[in-house]
Design a protein around this motif. Structure first.
Motif, PDB file in Angstrom:
ATOM      1  N   HIS A   1       0.842  -1.215   0.000  1.00  0.00           N
ATOM      2  CA  HIS A   1       0.000   0.000   0.000  1.00  0.00           C
ATOM      3  C   HIS A   1       0.867   1.250   0.000  1.00  0.00           C
TER       4      HIS A   1
ATOM      5  N   HIS B   1       1.304   5.414  -1.963  1.00  0.00           N
ATOM      6  CA  HIS B   1       0.938   6.504  -2.879  1.00  0.00           C
ATOM      7  C   HIS B   1       2.312   7.067  -3.237  1.00  0.00           C
TER       8      HIS B   1
ATOM      9  N   HIS C   1      -8.833   1.687   0.636  1.00  0.00           N
ATOM     10  CA  HIS C   1      -8.598   1.916   2.066  1.00  0.00           C
ATOM     11  C   HIS C   1      -9.808   1.369   2.824  1.00  0.00           C
TER      12      HIS C   1
ATOM     13  N   HIS D   1      -4.977  -0.885   5.662  1.00  0.00           N
ATOM     14  CA  HIS D   1      -5.223  -0.492   7.062  1.00  0.00           C
ATOM     15  C   HIS D   1      -5.997  -1.565   7.841  1.00  0.00           C
TER      16      HIS D   1
ATOM     17  N   ASP E   1       2.074   2.864   3.290  1.00  0.00           N
ATOM     18  CA  ASP E   1       1.258   4.036   2.993  1.00  0.00           C
ATOM     19  C   ASP E   1       2.175   5.087   2.360  1.00  0.00           C
TER      20      ASP E   1
HETATM   21 ZN   LIG Z   1      -3.195   5.185   1.844  1.00  0.00          ZN
END
Ligand SMILES: [Zn+2]
Ligand SMILES: C[C@H]1O[C@@H](n2cnc3c(O)ncnc32)[C@H](O)[C@@H]1O
Length: 435
Positions: free
Chosen positions: A65, A67, A213, A250, A302
């Protein structure tokens, strides 16, 4: 450029340590592990020989996960509540992002991931055609999802559908086995039920994954129950978004029944402990229930605005410590399981191979420095990798047999860093001028 980085060749890693034994790893020209053993050097006439003495081999890590281009937002907004952080700092800045920013930010992310032993990642962001170009150049593997956010508005939903379709068509046209498309409904609180259902159906039709998410905060659960009379995982399931190719990031506030549902649907849960602690989401992903019900539990960082780096060796430690602390159990998530989460489970989540050092597997291999202080003494390699080392112990990285870093050298590093720094400065300047 140094020969070693230039092209796909047969490679021999000579005399490397795996699980306490000294072996050779032979890699063929197609990038697969051809043999492993004491005499593997006799099985190929290798174009490139890497000296594996003083090196510990482990499978390349998979960040499930990210970005990636949020490297440009590193340190831009810290020490805030998730909703305030997104609405006051992150989304206003992202409104000024360009494709060039995403290209430069993703190159910086790839550099950082390679330097810390990651070979593949699961990305959700914007201008993903440019992110894919960056990954292609850097030689990693990645799955790209456009961050689908309709905020319940039909007009916006149409635009998000077009953007998702365009990205899928583009990624498929690249015909690059290292690069895949996925559908990226951001969350149940930013995407309408109509939007979620479209995402579920489109992923099925295109035979691609879903990246979402899920249950990051208690507020997400409370609001969902108040608005829809059901919990977030149930809502996602009803919209067709829980599949064996779904990665749910998450998963902090799942209850036991939702964990069972994820297990039944074969979903991969991406644990993001550093981001969860930094944003104080106040509950750790229920690892024990997800494991009990057979969900595939992987690991992710993340984005760099909430972590603030992409170091999966550090993330393994955060995961092992957070789980023990939060659930009051020192036996929960031992080192070996943390390594499996970062390797085999991640590879399973993205479908990039077994994520193990085995014959026939893609040669996604990381060599750690056995002489580093963090590896001294060397009673248990997994223990040192999880509890003592960080990405600084990574010396060499191969992805599909191609050498991406050797002896800590990554081609083009200085230029990648300086261009990303300039892009971040210019992005913030543009946003400030507009406000
Ligand atoms: Zn995220
Ligand atoms: C793709 C969008 O997702 C945003 N984002 C980054 N980190 C998180 C997080 O922890 N929860 C929810 N949304 C997140 C990112 O800024 C993009 O806008």
């Amino acid at each position: 450029m140094n020969e070693i980085f230039s092209a796909q060749r047969s490679v021999l890693i000579a005399g490397v340590t795996i699980d306490g034994s000294t072996v050779d790893i032979a890699i063929d020209e197609t990038g697969l592990i051809a043999s492993i053993g004491e005499d593997a050097r006799k099985t190929i006439d290798a174009d490139i020989v890497i000296d594996g003495s003083d090196r510990l081999a482990m499978p390349g890590m998979v960040n499930t996960h990210t970005h990636a281009a949020m490297t440009l937002l590193r340190g831009y907004g810290d020490d805030m509540l998730l909703q305030d952080w997104l609405s006051q700092k992150i989304w206003p800045l992202e409104a000024h992002l360009t494709g060039d920013d995403v290209y430069r930010g993703t190159k910086l992310a790839c550099l950082e991931m390679i330097r810390s032993g990651t070979v593949a990642f699961n990305d959700m962001y914007f201008f993903m055609d440019r992110a894919a170009a960056a990954v292609d150049e850097m030689g990693m593997r990645a799955t790209f999802a456009y961050g689908f956010i309709d905020l319940g508005m039909e007009e916006k939903r149409e635009a998000e559908i077009k953007a998702t379709e365009a990205l899928t068509t583009h990624i498929k046209s690249l015909n690059n086995p290292r690069i895949q498309a996925a559908v990226g409904p951001h969350s149940i609180y930013t995407v309408s039920q109509e939007g979620l259902s479209w995402c579920g159906e489109y992923a099925k039709e295109q035979d691609i994954g879903i990246h979402v998410h899920l249950s990051e905060t208690e507020k997400e659960v409370i609001d969902c129950v108040a608005q829809f009379g059901k919990r977030p995982a149930v809502l996602l399931d009803e919209c067709g978004c829980l599949t064996p190719r779904t990665v749910a990031a998450h998963c902090c506030w799942l209850d036991e029944a939702e964990c069972r549902l994820l297990g039944e649907r074969g979903v991969s849960a991406s644990h993001n402990p550093a981001s969860n602690m930094k944003l104080a989401v106040n509950r750790a992903m229920p690892y024990h229930w997800l494991k009990q019900y057979g969900a595939n539990i992987a690991l992710g960082t993340d984005g760099c605005a909430s972590n603030n780096n992409l170091d999966m060796l550090e993330e393994m430690k955060f995961a092992a410590l957070l789980q023990k602390f939060a659930w009051n159990s020192p036996t929960l998530l031992p080192a070996g399981e943390a390594v499996s989460m970062a390797t085999a489970a991640g590879a399973r989540a993205l479908g990039t191979g077994p994520g193990t050092l085995t014959v026939g597997a893609p040669a996604d291999i990381v060599l750690l420095d056995a002489r580093a202080a963090c590896n001294t003494p060397l009673f248990h390699a997994d223990s040192n990798a999880v509890y003592a080392c960080n990405g600084g112990a990574v010396m060499t990285v191969l992805c599909g047999g191609r050498i991406l870093m050797h002896e800590r050298e990554v081609p083009g590093e200085e230029e990648i860093v300086s261009e990303a720094a300039a892009a971040a400065r210019s992005l913030v300047d543009r946003a400030e001028q507009a406000s």
